[in-house]
Design an enzyme around this catalytic site. Structure first.
Site, PDB file in Angstrom:
ATOM      1  CG  ASP A 110     -17.761  -8.018 -16.793  1.00  0.00           C
ATOM      2  OD1 ASP A 110     -17.008  -8.932 -17.191  1.00  0.00           O
ATOM      3  OD2 ASP A 110     -17.347  -6.940 -16.336  1.00  0.00           O
ATOM      4  CE  LYS A 150     -13.679  -7.640 -18.440  1.00  0.00           C
ATOM      5  NZ  LYS A 150     -14.850  -6.771 -18.179  1.00  0.00           N
ATOM      6  CD  GLU A 179       2.028  -8.163  -5.814  1.00  0.00           C
ATOM      7  OE1 GLU A 179       2.864  -8.932  -5.303  1.00  0.00           O
ATOM      8  OE2 GLU A 179       1.889  -6.983  -5.448  1.00  0.00           O
ATOM      9  CG  HIS A 188       5.181  -5.578  -5.342  1.00  0.00           C
ATOM     10  ND1 HIS A 188       3.971  -5.355  -4.717  1.00  0.00           N
ATOM     11  CD2 HIS A 188       5.984  -4.560  -4.972  1.00  0.00           C
ATOM     12  CE1 HIS A 188       4.040  -4.243  -4.014  1.00  0.00           C
ATOM     13  NE2 HIS A 188       5.248  -3.730  -4.156  1.00  0.00           N
ATOM     14  N   GLY A 194       0.845  -1.194   0.000  1.00  0.00           N
ATOM     15  CA  GLY A 194       0.000   0.000   0.000  1.00  0.00           C
ATOM     16  C   GLY A 194       0.875   1.236   0.000  1.00  0.00           C
ATOM     17  CB  CYS A 223       5.384  -3.885  -0.470  1.00  0.00           C
ATOM     18  SG  CYS A 223       6.120  -2.286  -0.817  1.00  0.00           S
ATOM     19  CE1 TYR A 224       1.837   1.072   5.475  1.00  0.00           C
ATOM     20  CE2 TYR A 224       0.155  -0.648   5.603  1.00  0.00           C
ATOM     21  CZ  TYR A 224       0.698   0.542   6.062  1.00  0.00           C
ATOM     22  OH  TYR A 224       0.107   1.200   7.104  1.00  0.00           O
TER      23      TYR A 224
END
Ligand code: XMP
Length: 592
Positions: free
Chosen positions: A229, A375, A173, A171, A57, A84-85
């Site tokens: 969607d 998605k 991800e 990170h 964050g 991270c944060y």
């Protein structure tokens, strides 16, 4: 709402970063069902989970009021991974020290693993990772030790294997961390002992049951957009309830791309065997927009028209009399307050303003079968349901459609020379920090080569040239750049048609070459800059992105670029073709 029956094994605690949804998606890609929860979720609500991830964050842990987690989390026996944060919180709350570094570390870095442990099992000792931080852990908390470092970061990873607590400064991800998926997999399966329980396509019977339960014996009305969607949600409702109890309406605003209304009509008529209508409203929209040049006014007028048309459809079809509820294709990121999609707010205000729809929502007369899904998962559901690839592979497309890609100006003005090129006297929207800018565009005389760093170049020029927020390069032009000028221009049917043709040319070439599958979105923009009896030019804006919040300009293969430019210059009224080099930020994806 439609409730699901899978219980999450992992919660991703959201500390306000843009990456929390990406982390949850990456975990689900490993076949483990994860949900996002707010950072301060009390630890008793997290009991029973196999693991917790604390996201990155923008805040600093030592600042008052910054997001925090329940401190008991670290003694609750639940394995946790702080990213991270999230790692800073672990250190700060556990008795270690976090300090602001002299220089931040942003972008690619090399990680040296000093102690693999279960988290880095199977990884080479040196790894490419992606960093984005200014704060860093200076002293690990009692029980932890440092597990890896980079040149500029002494504690790039830390762990307390006994409590199964780990922290990563980088990170895992993002795709730039090359073995990020392996690290997450190690955390899930080696540390947390998760099982593989998640396969979206296998949820279809459960979703259908949930739809039947929440709809009861009523019918469902969908306003369809032509996007994935709403199409998937609509199809699921038809399967659950039968075609007679599901009705879809598509509003043709006259602002759509070439062939869109035909595409949507063919698609939905074949799916729904007759329970689908097109509301033809093009004239109404264009009349309301006549002479309007200000981008925000354009958006407001389109929003208001939509409200009017939807109200009319609700009244006319007696949808408010209690026998119908509203179906929507809301997906998971749209349901979370923070970290939602770029346009979640817009969509919300838009719907809120339709009084009839608001009444349906307040009376709980709404079914949203996709609120648990991302998605890519919706795409997978659609594929399993047999929806065509032409729908599933569509890029995101904005509600106000071509209206925000057709720029209008009041005055005739020449271009102005600048140190590096020419300043075009049209303004486009940008973002810097949290605020919007609305500034002219700098045009370069040539397209950079693949060896030149686009991002660097555009950012450098924007920093150097006062009062611009975007850089384009001319691909081809029928006149020298010095002769270009704007001319007063509206959102006329003629200009919309010009844009529609150019957009169709680009879409076809991008599709046939496969280029469209390598990018996230490809806006084509009409700007009122021309010369010699050709009043407009086209800007190509291919971008790569994860969620639209940030985006990278993508360099196109030169032959494809030339083919596009050649075909676009054959369109009546088009003087030049430009290529947008600017990332978001400092520009936005759309020009408005
Ligand atoms: P910007 O231009 O803000 O766009 O960088 C970010 C993403 O949002 C899309 N967008 C919209 N989508 N309704 C939508 O459904 C809208 O009004 C809208 N405006 C922008 C844009 O296409 C990009 O993907």
């Amino acid at each position: 709402m439609t409730e699901q029956h899978v219980r999450p094994q992992v919660a991703v605690l959201d500390t306000g970063g843009q990456y929390c949804h990406l982390i949850a998606r990456r975990i689900r890609e490993q076949g483990v069902y994860a949900e996002v929860a707010s950072a301060d979720t009390p630890v008793d609500k997290l009991a029973g989970l196999k693991g917790v991830v604390i996201s990155g964050g923008p805040a600093s842990v030592y600042e008052a009021g910054s997001p925090t987690v329940d401190p008991n989390l670290f003694s609750a026996g639940v394995p946790a991974l702080g990213i991270c944060y999230g790692m800073h919180l672990m250190a700060h709350l556990g008795g270690g020290a976090v300090r602001r570094g002299d220089r931040g570390e942003f972008g690619l870095a090399l990680l040296d693993i000093d102690e693999p442990g279960p988290l880095f099992a199977g990884l080479e000792p040196r790894q490419q990772i992606w960093m984005s931080h200014r704060d860093a852990v200076e002293a690990v908390p009692p029980g932890f030790h440092a597990m890896a470092h980079t040149d500029t970061c002494a504690v790039a990873a830390m762990g307390d294997p006994a409590r199964r607590l780990y922290g990563l400064q980088f990170h895992p991800e993002v795709v730039h961390t090359r073995r990020g998926a392996q690290i997450l997999s190690n955390f899930l399966f080696e540390v947390c002992r998760c099982s593989r329980d998640w396969n979206p396509a296998r949820q279809i019977p459960t979703i259908e049951d949930a739809i039947r339960r929440s709809v009861g014996d009523r019918g469902v009305l969908f306003f369809l957009s032509g996007g994935i969607d709403s199409a998937v949600a609509y199809t699921l409702c038809i399967r659950a309830l039968g075609p007679d109890r599901v009705h879809g309406v598509y509003v043709d605003t006259g602002l759509m791309r070439e062939g869109e209304t035909e595409f949507v009509s063919t698609l939905f008529s074949s799916l729904a065997a007759g329970s689908f209508d097109v509301e033809h409203a093009a004239e109404e929209f264009l009349t309301a927009l006549a002479g309007v040049r200000d981008p925000e006014r354009k958006r407001n007028i389109i929003g208001e028209k939509f409200v009017e048309v939807q109200e009319r459809i609700l009244e006319r079809g007696h949808y408010l009399d209690g026998h119908w509820i509203l179906g929507q294709g809301t997906i998971y990121p749209d349901t979370i307050e923070s970290g939602g999609t770029a346009h979640a707010d817009l969509i919300k205000t838009h719907h809120n303003r339709v009084a009839g729809i608001q009444r349906l929502i307040e009376a709980n007369r709404i079914v949203e079968p996709l609120t648990s899904f991302y998605k890519d998962e919706v795409r997978e559901l659609g594929r399993t349901l047999g929806l065509p690839e032409t729908l599933l592979e569509r890029h995101p497309f904005p509600g106000p459609a071509l209206a925000i890609r057709c720029l209008c100006v009041d005055a005739a003005e020449p271009v102005q020379p600048a140190e590096d090129g020419w300043v075009l006297p049209v303004r486009s929207v940008g973002v810097q920090g949290d605020s919007r800018s609305y500034r002219p565009v700098l045009a370069l005389e040539r397209v950079p080569t693949p060896e030149e760093d686009l991002h660097d170049l555009a950012t450098r020029l924007i920093n150097r040239t006062a009062n611009i927020n975007r850089v384009v390069a001319v691909v081809r032009c029928r006149a020298p750049l010095s002769e270009l000028r704007t001319c007063p221009s509206d959102l006329s049917a003629e200009r919309l048609e010009r844009l529609r043709r150019a957009d169709a040319v680009v879409r076809k070439l991008a599709h046939d070459s496969g280029f469209d599958r390598s990018i996230w979105q490809f806006p084509v923009v009409l700007i009122p800059v021309g010369a010699a009896g050709r009043p407009d030019s086209i800007v190509l804006r291919p971008v790569d992105s994860v969620d639209g919040m940030t985006a990278n300009s993508v360099l196109m293969p030169r032959p494809l670029l030339d083919a596009m430019a050649g075909a676009i210059l054959d369109i009546d009224g088009i003087a030049g073709v430009f290529y947008d080099l600017t990332h978001k930020p400092p520009a936005t994806i759309e020009w408005e």
